[in-house]
Write a protein that holds these residues in place. Sequence first.
Motif, PDB file in Angstrom:
ATOM      1  N   ALA A  48       1.674  49.306  14.793  1.00 58.39           N
ATOM      2  CA  ALA A  48       2.589  49.594  13.742  1.00 58.39           C
ATOM      3  C   ALA A  48       1.936  51.008  13.359  1.00 58.39           C
ATOM      4  N   GLY A  49       2.811  51.808  12.741  1.00 61.22           N
ATOM      5  CA  GLY A  49       2.666  53.381  12.605  1.00 61.22           C
ATOM      6  C   GLY A  49       2.574  53.835  13.948  1.00 61.22           C
ATOM      7  N   ILE A  50       2.545  53.782  14.723  1.00 56.64           N
ATOM      8  CA  ILE A  50       2.463  54.428  16.071  1.00 56.64           C
ATOM      9  C   ILE A  50       3.020  54.628  17.424  1.00 56.64           C
ATOM     10  N   THR A  51       3.975  55.783  17.825  1.00 59.31           N
ATOM     11  CA  THR A  51       5.006  55.412  18.164  1.00 59.31           C
ATOM     12  C   THR A  51       4.836  57.318  19.350  1.00 59.31           C
ATOM     13  N   ASP A  52       5.622  57.349  20.441  1.00 57.93           N
ATOM     14  CA  ASP A  52       5.072  57.943  21.125  1.00 57.93           C
ATOM     15  C   ASP A  52       6.339  57.844  22.369  1.00 57.93           C
ATOM     16  N   LYS A  53       7.162  59.520  22.570  1.00 54.71           N
ATOM     17  CA  LYS A  53       7.965  59.425  23.327  1.00 54.71           C
ATOM     18  C   LYS A  53       7.652  59.369  25.125  1.00 54.71           C
ATOM     19  N   GLY A  54       8.425  58.486  25.772  1.00 52.56           N
ATOM     20  CA  GLY A  54       9.028  58.320  27.065  1.00 52.56           C
ATOM     21  C   GLY A  54       9.622  59.809  28.121  1.00 52.56           C
ATOM     22  N   GLU A  55      10.097  58.793  29.016  1.00 51.14           N
ATOM     23  CA  GLU A  55      10.592  59.985  29.943  1.00 51.14           C
ATOM     24  C   GLU A  55      11.934  60.575  29.351  1.00 51.14           C
ATOM     25  N   VAL A  56      12.473  59.637  28.763  1.00 58.03           N
ATOM     26  CA  VAL A  56      14.061  60.051  28.187  1.00 58.03           C
ATOM     27  C   VAL A  56      14.201  60.168  26.513  1.00 58.03           C
ATOM     28  N   PRO A  57      13.467  61.035  25.342  1.00 55.68           N
ATOM     29  CA  PRO A  57      13.489  60.466  24.446  1.00 55.68           C
ATOM     30  C   PRO A  57      14.506  61.055  23.280  1.00 55.68           C
ATOM     31  N   ASN A  58      15.596  62.140  24.435  1.00 58.49           N
ATOM     32  CA  ASN A  58      16.091  62.833  23.445  1.00 58.49           C
ATOM     33  C   ASN A  58      17.558  61.844  23.401  1.00 58.49           C
ATOM     34  N   GLY A  59      18.266  61.905  22.029  1.00 64.04           N
ATOM     35  CA  GLY A  59      19.033  61.710  21.173  1.00 64.04           C
ATOM     36  C   GLY A  59      18.546  60.241  20.885  1.00 64.04           C
ATOM     37  N   TYR A  60      17.525  60.226  20.636  1.00 58.78           N
ATOM     38  CA  TYR A  60      17.101  58.881  20.091  1.00 58.78           C
ATOM     39  C   TYR A  60      15.737  59.333  19.091  1.00 58.78           C
ATOM     40  N   ASN A  61      15.574  58.228  18.619  1.00 59.40           N
ATOM     41  CA  ASN A  61      14.490  57.634  17.174  1.00 59.40           C
ATOM     42  C   ASN A  61      14.296  56.396  17.058  1.00 59.40           C
ATOM     43  N   VAL A  62      12.820  56.136  17.211  1.00 59.07           N
ATOM     44  CA  VAL A  62      12.322  55.084  16.750  1.00 59.07           C
ATOM     45  C   VAL A  62      11.324  54.803  15.326  1.00 59.07           C
ATOM     46  N   SER A  63      10.716  53.692  14.873  1.00 59.23           N
ATOM     47  CA  SER A  63      10.204  53.496  13.885  1.00 59.23           C
ATOM     48  C   SER A  63       9.193  52.300  14.299  1.00 59.23           C
ATOM     49  N   ARG A  64       7.902  52.034  13.991  1.00 58.45           N
ATOM     50  CA  ARG A  64       6.956  50.692  13.761  1.00 58.45           C
ATOM     51  C   ARG A  64       6.621  50.750  12.539  1.00 58.45           C
ATOM     52  N   SER A  65       7.373  50.185  11.551  1.00 53.52           N
ATOM     53  CA  SER A  65       6.576  49.578  10.399  1.00 53.52           C
ATOM     54  C   SER A  65       5.581  48.766  10.496  1.00 53.52           C
ATOM     55  N   THR A  66       5.914  47.713  11.169  1.00 61.57           N
ATOM     56  CA  THR A  66       5.766  46.230  10.669  1.00 61.57           C
ATOM     57  C   THR A  66       5.423  46.327  12.578  1.00 61.57           C
ATOM     58  N   THR A  67       4.496  45.410  12.940  1.00 62.74           N
ATOM     59  CA  THR A  67       3.978  45.154  14.603  1.00 62.74           C
ATOM     60  C   THR A  67       5.180  44.166  14.580  1.00 62.74           C
ATOM     61  N   GLU A  68       6.327  43.171  13.906  1.00 59.88           N
ATOM     62  CA  GLU A  68       7.568  43.259  14.799  1.00 59.88           C
ATOM     63  C   GLU A  68       8.365  43.453  15.441  1.00 59.88           C
ATOM     64  N   ASP A  69       9.070  44.393  14.196  1.00 59.93           N
ATOM     65  CA  ASP A  69       9.963  45.084  14.427  1.00 59.93           C
ATOM     66  C   ASP A  69      10.058  46.347  15.052  1.00 59.93           C
ATOM     67  N   PHE A  70      10.605  47.168  16.491  1.00 55.19           N
ATOM     68  CA  PHE A  70      10.554  47.946  16.454  1.00 55.19           C
ATOM     69  C   PHE A  70      12.409  49.011  17.302  1.00 55.19           C
ATOM     70  N   PRO A  71      12.558  49.501  16.276  1.00 58.91           N
ATOM     71  CA  PRO A  71      14.030  49.260  15.849  1.00 58.91           C
ATOM     72  C   PRO A  71      14.553  50.537  16.540  1.00 58.91           C
ATOM     73  N   LEU A  72      15.814  50.879  17.537  1.00 61.13           N
ATOM     74  CA  LEU A  72      15.716  52.069  18.204  1.00 61.13           C
ATOM     75  C   LEU A  72      16.646  52.393  17.077  1.00 61.13           C
ATOM     76  N   ARG A  73      17.131  53.841  17.485  1.00 59.88           N
ATOM     77  CA  ARG A  73      18.439  54.835  15.983  1.00 59.88           C
ATOM     78  C   ARG A  73      18.660  55.985  16.803  1.00 59.88           C
ATOM     79  N   LEU A  74      20.317  55.903  16.803  1.00 60.28           N
ATOM     80  CA  LEU A  74      21.068  57.139  17.959  1.00 60.28           C
ATOM     81  C   LEU A  74      21.714  57.569  16.459  1.00 60.28           C
ATOM     82  N   GLU A  75      21.121  59.053  16.586  1.00 63.54           N
ATOM     83  CA  GLU A  75      21.674  59.449  15.535  1.00 63.54           C
ATOM     84  C   GLU A  75      23.734  60.006  15.804  1.00 63.54           C
ATOM     85  N   LEU A  76      23.618  60.595  16.146  1.00 66.26           N
ATOM     86  CA  LEU A  76      25.295  61.581  16.802  1.00 66.26           C
ATOM     87  C   LEU A  76      25.512  60.789  18.111  1.00 66.26           C
ATOM     88  N   ALA A  77      26.076  59.415  18.550  1.00 63.73           N
ATOM     89  CA  ALA A  77      25.993  59.105  19.864  1.00 63.73           C
ATOM     90  C   ALA A  77      26.998  59.715  20.281  1.00 63.73           C
TER      91      ALA A  77
END
Lengths: 112, 114
Positions: B52-81
């Motif tokens: 929780a609170g720690i994220t990092d980029k993988g191989e293909v992160p462009n165009g995506y964002n993530v957040s990890r506010s809890t242990t349980e949830d890890f949403p992936l956001r596409l801003e401009l599809a």
Amino acid sequence: AQRVTQPEKLLSVFKGAPVELKCNYSYSGSPELFWYVQYSRQRLQLLLRHISRESIKGFTADLNKGETSFHLKKPFAQEEDSAMYYCALDMNYGGSQGNLIFGKGTKLSVKP
Amino acid sequence: NAGVTQTPKFHILKIGQSMTLQCTQDMNHNYMYWYRQDPGMGLKLIYYSVGAGITDKGEVPNGYNVSRSTTEDFPLRLELAAPSQTSVYFCATDFSHFGNQPQHFGDGTRLSIL
């Protein structure tokens, strides 16, 4: 560069025949390798891993560092083995990052 | 236990729209991952999180964002599809990278951008 190669997109065998799904890797460190399987309409799941030296559903895989291979084998294929198989390389075993490199997969079709 | 749950299973998005793919797990795993799988290709890592609170980029992160506010949830956001983001997205978890635990995968989200 780190890479996992599965040379066959599709492998078709008859029931009861031996099957070998090939996997070669390119990695300068000490590799940790996995085979994942995805049956039709199911999620990707771990089949076996190098470190465990186990046999799952009759499948085995031996790491050959000299040939940089981790081929998956089964002596007698069954129809229920039909699935997509992915070989994966763990580049940071024991490290703080998670980074699996997947091959493109081989579709195994076992015919009756 | 449900394991790893991804929603939605399918979605069609218009170019330029935004969307969040949801991933939740009930295994109390520290590590979570987002992969994309294009037709005929292997899985490629987009982002990952070691807790929780720690994220990092993988191989293909462009165009995506993530957040990890809890242990349980890890949403992936596409801003401009974009059409290039048409793919199947998989979320995965594992307990700890030490000890070489296997990754547990969700069912995937099939996303089409038109």
